[in-house]
Every structure is written in C-alpha cells, then in structure tokens.
Design an enzyme around this catalytic site. Structure first.
Site, PDB file in Angstrom:
ATOM      1  N   CYS A 253      10.472 -15.773 -36.890  1.00  0.00           N
ATOM      2  CA  CYS A 253       9.958 -17.283 -36.999  1.00  0.00           C
ATOM      3  C   CYS A 253      11.098 -18.102 -37.283  1.00  0.00           C
ATOM      4  O   CYS A 253      12.104 -17.350 -37.912  1.00  0.00           O
ATOM      5  CB  CYS A 253       8.580 -17.371 -37.851  1.00  0.00           C
TER       6      CYS A 253
ATOM      7  N   CYS B 203      19.384 -15.616 -30.410  1.00  0.00           N
ATOM      8  CA  CYS B 203      19.203 -14.596 -31.460  1.00  0.00           C
ATOM      9  C   CYS B 203      20.556 -13.605 -31.413  1.00  0.00           C
ATOM     10  O   CYS B 203      21.112 -13.685 -30.555  1.00  0.00           O
ATOM     11  CB  CYS B 203      17.932 -13.550 -30.773  1.00  0.00           C
TER      12      CYS B 203
ATOM     13  N   CYS C 107       7.210 -18.124 -32.931  1.00  0.00           N
ATOM     14  CA  CYS C 107       7.098 -19.446 -32.814  1.00  0.00           C
ATOM     15  C   CYS C 107       7.914 -20.010 -31.763  1.00  0.00           C
ATOM     16  O   CYS C 107       8.971 -19.132 -31.330  1.00  0.00           O
ATOM     17  CB  CYS C 107       7.418 -19.970 -34.264  1.00  0.00           C
TER      18      CYS C 107
END
Length: 178
Positions: free
Chosen positions: A12, A96, A88
């Site tokens: 998240c 990432c 989320c």
C-alpha cells in the site's frame, strides 16, 4: 510430505492501514502455509491505531507491526516473495522495485479506511469494512490449490480474487461470482 510455505507481500502507499490488516489476517489464516509481510511505497512511519483495534476485536494478533518501505523487500537479504499483492490503487500505479524470484503480482483495491472523515464510528466502520473485504479475499486465497497450479493460472486466480465482493467466491475457472 508437507506443503511449502509461501511468502506474501501486501503493498500500500502508507503501510499503515490496509496492508497492515492484510498482513494480520494472513498471519493467522495462513499460519504454517504462508508467511505474511507488508510494506509501503511512502510509509507513514506508524501503524494506524484503528487497524490494530479492528484486528484485535476479531481475535487477530496486534503486535509486531510497523510501517516500512517496500525497499526492504527488494534488497538481496530479504525473503524472496512468491506473491506481491497491492491493496490500493496508488501503489498499484507506481513503479515497483524489481522483486527477486519473479513473484505472482496482483491488485486487490480496497477503499482506504484511513481516508474516511467523520465521526469515530464512521472511521471505525470503514476499517471494519476493509477488514471484511480482505478477510473474504484472503480466505479464498489460502484455499487455492497452489501446489497444483502453474504460475499463469495462479496469477489469473489471484487477480480474480481482487474483484470479489465480500460475499463473493471464485469459480473453478478463476472468475469471480457473487
């Protein structure tokens, strides 16, 4: 012969509410089969007390959580993840880190209970709703026959779980039904 233990990282943005709830739920529901972790792209530095309150109210452990960066899990000494699940939309849309081991990645958007404004009851109900959605999805996840699924099929099923409603289930083909 016992089944292997799978490492699961819930992501998240702030790592203070939804990912903490998911980590707590999987810690208990997947005990012995899954090792749960959570992190954030921009960690808040502390865990939202309502996340711990809701976990505790349902008999889940409330100790050992901390808000931390996802960079910890991209380092060479970090556990290799089998699954990375964003909870989320913000974290799902960010670039990432490269995860060692090429884990299955899925997105399970959960409304942010920490963003709810209003009375204490309104805020607690938002955390309760997030807890219920995550519990339903994680329950389905832990019952997947992972040892008998290839990575492609596992990814399809994992993503389908992210579209489940609280009362929904995932059909044999991996599509949500409710």
């Amino acid at each position: 012969m016992s089944e292997r233990t799978y490492n699961v990282l819930f992501l998240c943005t702030g790592n203070s509410a939804r990912s903490i709830l998911a980590e707590g739920i999987l810690r208990k529901e997947g005990k012995g089969r899954f090792q749960a972790y959570s992190a954030g792209s921009q960690p808040k530095g502390s865990v939202n007390p309502l996340a711990l309150k809701v976990l505790g109210a349902h008999g889940y452990p409330t100790d050992g959580y901390r808000s931390k960066s996802w960079d910890e899990y991209a380092e060479p000494h970090a556990p290799v993840m089998d699954f990375v699940i964003t909870v989320c939309d913000s974290a799902a849309g960010e670039a990432c880190p490269l995860w060692p081991g090429h884990p299955s990645i899925a997105h399970w958007n959960i409304d942010d209970p920490a963003a709810v404004e209003g009375s204490d009851l309104d805020r607690e109900q938002a955390f309760e709703r997030a807890f219920q959605v995550l519990t339903s999805r994680i329950s389905t996840f832990v019952h997947l026959p992972l040892a008998s699924l290839d990575q492609f099929t596992t990814g399809i099923r994992l993503r389908a779980i992210g579209h489940m409603e609280v009362t929904g289930t995932v059909s044999e083909g991996g599509t949500p039904r409710g």
